[in-house]
Design a protein around this motif. Structure first.
Motif, PDB file in Angstrom:
ATOM      1  N   GLU A   1      -4.269   6.215  -2.719  1.00 53.86           N
ATOM      2  CA  GLU A   1      -3.814   5.448  -1.903  1.00 53.86           C
ATOM      3  C   GLU A   1      -3.968   4.466  -2.912  1.00 53.86           C
ATOM      4  OE1 GLU A   1      -4.385   1.959   1.870  1.00 53.86           O
ATOM      5  OE2 GLU A   1      -5.095   4.075   2.241  1.00 53.86           O
ATOM      6  N   VAL A   2      -3.137   3.745  -3.077  1.00 57.50           N
ATOM      7  CA  VAL A   2      -2.299   2.442  -3.973  1.00 57.50           C
ATOM      8  C   VAL A   2      -2.451   1.047  -3.195  1.00 57.50           C
ATOM      9  CG1 VAL A   2      -1.685   1.503  -6.037  1.00 57.50           C
ATOM     10  CG2 VAL A   2      -2.431   4.758  -6.014  1.00 57.50           C
ATOM     11  N   HIS A   3      -2.829   0.055  -3.567  1.00 57.82           N
ATOM     12  CA  HIS A   3      -2.744  -0.979  -2.889  1.00 57.82           C
ATOM     13  C   HIS A   3      -2.560  -2.058  -4.357  1.00 57.82           C
ATOM     14  CE1 HIS A   3      -5.832  -0.233  -0.329  1.00 57.82           C
ATOM     15  NE2 HIS A   3      -5.039   0.718   0.336  1.00 57.82           N
ATOM     16  N   GLY A   4      -1.276  -2.663  -4.158  1.00 65.22           N
ATOM     17  CA  GLY A   4      -1.015  -3.395  -5.005  1.00 65.22           C
ATOM     18  C   GLY A   4      -0.021  -4.671  -5.259  1.00 65.22           C
ATOM     19  N   THR A   5       0.820  -4.971  -6.657  1.00 68.58           N
ATOM     20  CA  THR A   5       2.433  -5.605  -6.028  1.00 68.58           C
ATOM     21  C   THR A   5       2.934  -4.528  -6.699  1.00 68.58           C
ATOM     22  OG1 THR A   5       0.391  -7.626  -6.515  1.00 68.58           O
ATOM     23  CG2 THR A   5       3.327  -7.520  -7.211  1.00 68.58           C
ATOM     24  N   SER A   6       4.292  -5.097  -5.675  1.00 65.98           N
ATOM     25  CA  SER A   6       5.258  -4.058  -6.054  1.00 65.98           C
ATOM     26  C   SER A   6       6.042  -4.470  -6.846  1.00 65.98           C
ATOM     27  CB  SER A   6       6.163  -4.002  -4.306  1.00 65.98           C
ATOM     28  OG  SER A   6       7.909  -3.610  -5.186  1.00 65.98           O
ATOM     29  N   SER A   7       6.978  -3.414  -8.019  1.00 62.29           N
ATOM     30  CA  SER A   7       7.763  -3.976  -8.768  1.00 62.29           C
ATOM     31  C   SER A   7       8.901  -3.479  -8.858  1.00 62.29           C
ATOM     32  CB  SER A   7       7.642  -3.857 -10.408  1.00 62.29           C
ATOM     33  OG  SER A   7       8.234  -1.816 -10.686  1.00 62.29           O
ATOM     34  N   GLY A   8       9.049  -3.134  -7.576  1.00 59.78           N
ATOM     35  CA  GLY A   8      10.664  -2.208  -6.980  1.00 59.78           C
ATOM     36  C   GLY A   8      10.776  -1.105  -7.337  1.00 59.78           C
ATOM     37  N   LYS A   9      10.042  -0.357  -8.556  1.00 62.69           N
ATOM     38  CA  LYS A   9      10.368   0.610  -9.381  1.00 62.69           C
ATOM     39  C   LYS A   9       8.479   1.519  -8.920  1.00 62.69           C
ATOM     40  CE  LYS A   9      14.561   0.640 -11.236  1.00 62.69           C
ATOM     41  NZ  LYS A   9      15.286   0.748 -12.574  1.00 62.69           N
ATOM     42  N   GLY A  10       7.755   0.184  -9.206  1.00 59.87           N
ATOM     43  CA  GLY A  10       6.227   0.757  -9.099  1.00 59.87           C
ATOM     44  C   GLY A  10       5.667  -0.386  -8.986  1.00 59.87           C
ATOM     45  N   VAL A  11       4.135   0.055  -9.216  1.00 58.34           N
ATOM     46  CA  VAL A  11       3.276  -1.197  -8.549  1.00 58.34           C
ATOM     47  C   VAL A  11       2.330  -1.490  -9.377  1.00 58.34           C
ATOM     48  CG1 VAL A  11       1.108  -1.071  -6.747  1.00 58.34           C
ATOM     49  CG2 VAL A  11       3.797   0.470  -6.209  1.00 58.34           C
ATOM     50  N   MET A  12       1.571  -2.370  -9.517  1.00 60.74           N
ATOM     51  CA  MET A  12       0.776  -3.294 -10.164  1.00 60.74           C
ATOM     52  C   MET A  12      -0.404  -3.018  -9.675  1.00 60.74           C
ATOM     53  SD  MET A  12      -0.871  -3.953 -13.423  1.00 60.74           S
ATOM     54  CE  MET A  12       0.299  -3.885 -14.049  1.00 60.74           C
ATOM     55  N   ALA A  13      -1.601  -1.624  -9.774  1.00 61.20           N
ATOM     56  CA  ALA A  13      -2.393  -1.384  -8.920  1.00 61.20           C
ATOM     57  C   ALA A  13      -4.089  -2.693  -9.116  1.00 61.20           C
ATOM     58  CB  ALA A  13      -3.125   0.405  -8.783  1.00 61.20           C
ATOM     59  N   ASP A  14      -3.872  -2.894  -7.992  1.00 61.81           N
ATOM     60  CA  ASP A  14      -5.213  -3.586  -8.258  1.00 61.81           C
ATOM     61  C   ASP A  14      -6.265  -2.621  -7.450  1.00 61.81           C
ATOM     62  OD1 ASP A  14      -4.348  -6.587  -7.848  1.00 61.81           O
ATOM     63  OD2 ASP A  14      -3.383  -5.915  -5.949  1.00 61.81           O
ATOM     64  N   GLU A  15      -6.260  -1.903  -7.248  1.00 64.13           N
ATOM     65  CA  GLU A  15      -7.362  -0.438  -6.529  1.00 64.13           C
ATOM     66  C   GLU A  15      -6.711   0.892  -6.260  1.00 64.13           C
ATOM     67  OE1 GLU A  15      -9.919  -1.915  -3.364  1.00 64.13           O
ATOM     68  OE2 GLU A  15      -8.688  -2.958  -2.019  1.00 64.13           O
ATOM     69  N   PHE A  16      -7.585   1.381  -6.235  1.00 65.44           N
ATOM     70  CA  PHE A  16      -6.731   3.002  -5.241  1.00 65.44           C
ATOM     71  C   PHE A  16      -8.269   3.365  -5.448  1.00 65.44           C
ATOM     72  CE2 PHE A  16      -7.267   3.990 -10.440  1.00 65.44           C
ATOM     73  CZ  PHE A  16      -8.151   4.675 -10.327  1.00 65.44           C
TER      74      PHE A  16
ATOM     75  N   SER B   1       1.250  -1.064   0.273  1.00 65.25           N
ATOM     76  CA  SER B   1      -0.417  -0.064  -0.349  1.00 65.25           C
ATOM     77  C   SER B   1       1.258   1.275  -0.311  1.00 65.25           C
ATOM     78  CB  SER B   1      -1.313  -0.527   1.111  1.00 65.25           C
ATOM     79  OG  SER B   1      -1.474   1.180   1.716  1.00 65.25           O
ATOM     80  N   ILE B   2       1.224   1.791  -0.874  1.00 65.98           N
ATOM     81  CA  ILE B   2       1.820   3.909  -1.326  1.00 65.98           C
ATOM     82  C   ILE B   2       0.576   4.533  -1.580  1.00 65.98           C
ATOM     83  CG2 ILE B   2       2.237   3.225  -3.746  1.00 65.98           C
ATOM     84  CD1 ILE B   2       4.490   4.075  -3.162  1.00 65.98           C
ATOM     85  N   THR B   3       1.189   5.671  -0.497  1.00 66.04           N
ATOM     86  CA  THR B   3       0.288   6.791  -0.688  1.00 66.04           C
ATOM     87  C   THR B   3       0.914   7.725  -1.168  1.00 66.04           C
ATOM     88  OG1 THR B   3      -1.742   6.108   1.471  1.00 66.04           O
ATOM     89  CG2 THR B   3      -1.151   8.202   0.463  1.00 66.04           C
ATOM     90  N   GLY B   4       0.404   8.802  -2.329  1.00 65.94           N
ATOM     91  CA  GLY B   4       0.893   9.811  -3.065  1.00 65.94           C
ATOM     92  C   GLY B   4       0.229  10.659  -3.733  1.00 65.94           C
ATOM     93  N   PHE B   5       0.922  11.732  -4.035  1.00 64.20           N
ATOM     94  CA  PHE B   5      -0.041  13.144  -5.061  1.00 64.20           C
ATOM     95  C   PHE B   5       0.646  12.463  -6.606  1.00 64.20           C
ATOM     96  CE2 PHE B   5      -0.585  16.931  -6.739  1.00 64.20           C
ATOM     97  CZ  PHE B   5      -1.626  17.198  -6.112  1.00 64.20           C
ATOM     98  N   VAL B   6      -0.541  12.197  -6.670  1.00 64.65           N
ATOM     99  CA  VAL B   6      -0.607  12.069  -8.681  1.00 64.65           C
ATOM    100  C   VAL B   6      -0.520  13.425  -9.321  1.00 64.65           C
ATOM    101  CG1 VAL B   6      -1.884  11.971 -10.760  1.00 64.65           C
ATOM    102  CG2 VAL B   6      -2.667  11.009  -8.377  1.00 64.65           C
ATOM    103  N   THR B   7       1.191  12.889 -10.046  1.00 58.93           N
ATOM    104  CA  THR B   7       1.941  14.071 -10.631  1.00 58.93           C
ATOM    105  C   THR B   7       1.233  14.055 -12.122  1.00 58.93           C
ATOM    106  OG1 THR B   7       4.131  12.525 -10.847  1.00 58.93           O
ATOM    107  CG2 THR B   7       3.354  14.327  -8.634  1.00 58.93           C
ATOM    108  N   ASP B   8       1.360  13.062 -12.535  1.00 60.18           N
ATOM    109  CA  ASP B   8       1.161  12.677 -14.131  1.00 60.18           C
ATOM    110  C   ASP B   8       0.352  11.365 -14.353  1.00 60.18           C
ATOM    111  OD1 ASP B   8       1.307  13.055 -16.839  1.00 60.18           O
ATOM    112  OD2 ASP B   8       3.855  12.159 -17.032  1.00 60.18           O
ATOM    113  N   LYS B   9      -0.102  11.707 -15.851  1.00 59.41           N
ATOM    114  CA  LYS B   9      -1.182  10.580 -15.925  1.00 59.41           C
ATOM    115  C   LYS B   9      -0.890  10.124 -17.943  1.00 59.41           C
ATOM    116  CE  LYS B   9      -4.218  13.269 -14.615  1.00 59.41           C
ATOM    117  NZ  LYS B   9      -5.424  13.550 -14.002  1.00 59.41           N
ATOM    118  N   ALA B  10      -0.823   8.848 -17.441  1.00 60.62           N
ATOM    119  CA  ALA B  10      -0.545   8.680 -19.333  1.00 60.62           C
ATOM    120  C   ALA B  10      -1.490   9.052 -20.647  1.00 60.62           C
ATOM    121  CB  ALA B  10      -0.552   6.969 -19.981  1.00 60.62           C
ATOM    122  N   PRO B  11      -1.832   9.384 -21.289  1.00 62.88           N
ATOM    123  CA  PRO B  11      -2.824   9.775 -22.618  1.00 62.88           C
ATOM    124  C   PRO B  11      -3.798   8.720 -22.242  1.00 62.88           C
ATOM    125  CG  PRO B  11      -1.088  10.511 -23.423  1.00 62.88           C
ATOM    126  CD  PRO B  11      -0.356   9.643 -22.364  1.00 62.88           C
ATOM    127  N   ASN B  12      -3.317   7.363 -22.187  1.00 64.83           N
ATOM    128  CA  ASN B  12      -4.497   6.539 -22.680  1.00 64.83           C
ATOM    129  C   ASN B  12      -4.747   6.390 -21.291  1.00 64.83           C
ATOM    130  OD1 ASN B  12      -2.002   5.201 -21.539  1.00 64.83           O
ATOM    131  ND2 ASN B  12      -1.723   3.693 -22.877  1.00 64.83           N
TER     132      ASN B  12
END
Length: 109
Positions: free
Chosen positions: A64-79, A22-33
């Motif tokens: 707050e994002v719940h998901g699986t850590s890849s070490g540098k990021g997270v594959m989100a299950d939910e937020f 679980s990681i929490t933060g402020f959204v700074t950017d989003k993919a166009p897709n």
């Protein structure tokens, strides 16, 4: 016990590769897709959040994002989108630090 996850900040992700976080933060950017977004975690690290489905609603502020850590990021299950901007990132970062530096933090004996 599928809901068990580690509460982490951005720099701690690499210690939990392939584990639920679980990681929490402020959204700074989003993919166009709509398939990812970046957030500034409580320790000011930028973390890429990958999504299984494109965003279908506006996303901004703290999440707050719940998901699986890849070490540098997270594959989100939910937020969860926070409804206010008064999130105390400094206190949350202190919590993340204490969870992994205080031995037996949950021991009450």
């Amino acid at each position: 016990m599928d809901n068990i996850r580690e509460i982490v900040n951005g720099s701690q992700l690499k210690g939990f590769i392939n584990k639920k976080v679980s990681i929490t933060g402020f959204v700074t950017d989003k993919a166009p897709n709509g398939m990812w977004f970046d957030l500034r975690a409580a320790d000011d690290e930028i973390v890429r959040i990958s999504l299984k489905r494109p965003l279908d609603k506006p996303l901004e502020g703290y999440v707050e994002v719940h998901g699986t850590s890849s070490g540098k990021g997270v594959m989100a299950d939910e937020f969860i989108i926070f409804n206010n901007e008064t999130f105390d990132a400094k206190a949350h970062n202190t919590l993340c630090t204490l969870l992994y530096t205080v031995p037996n933090i949950w021991n009450t004996s």
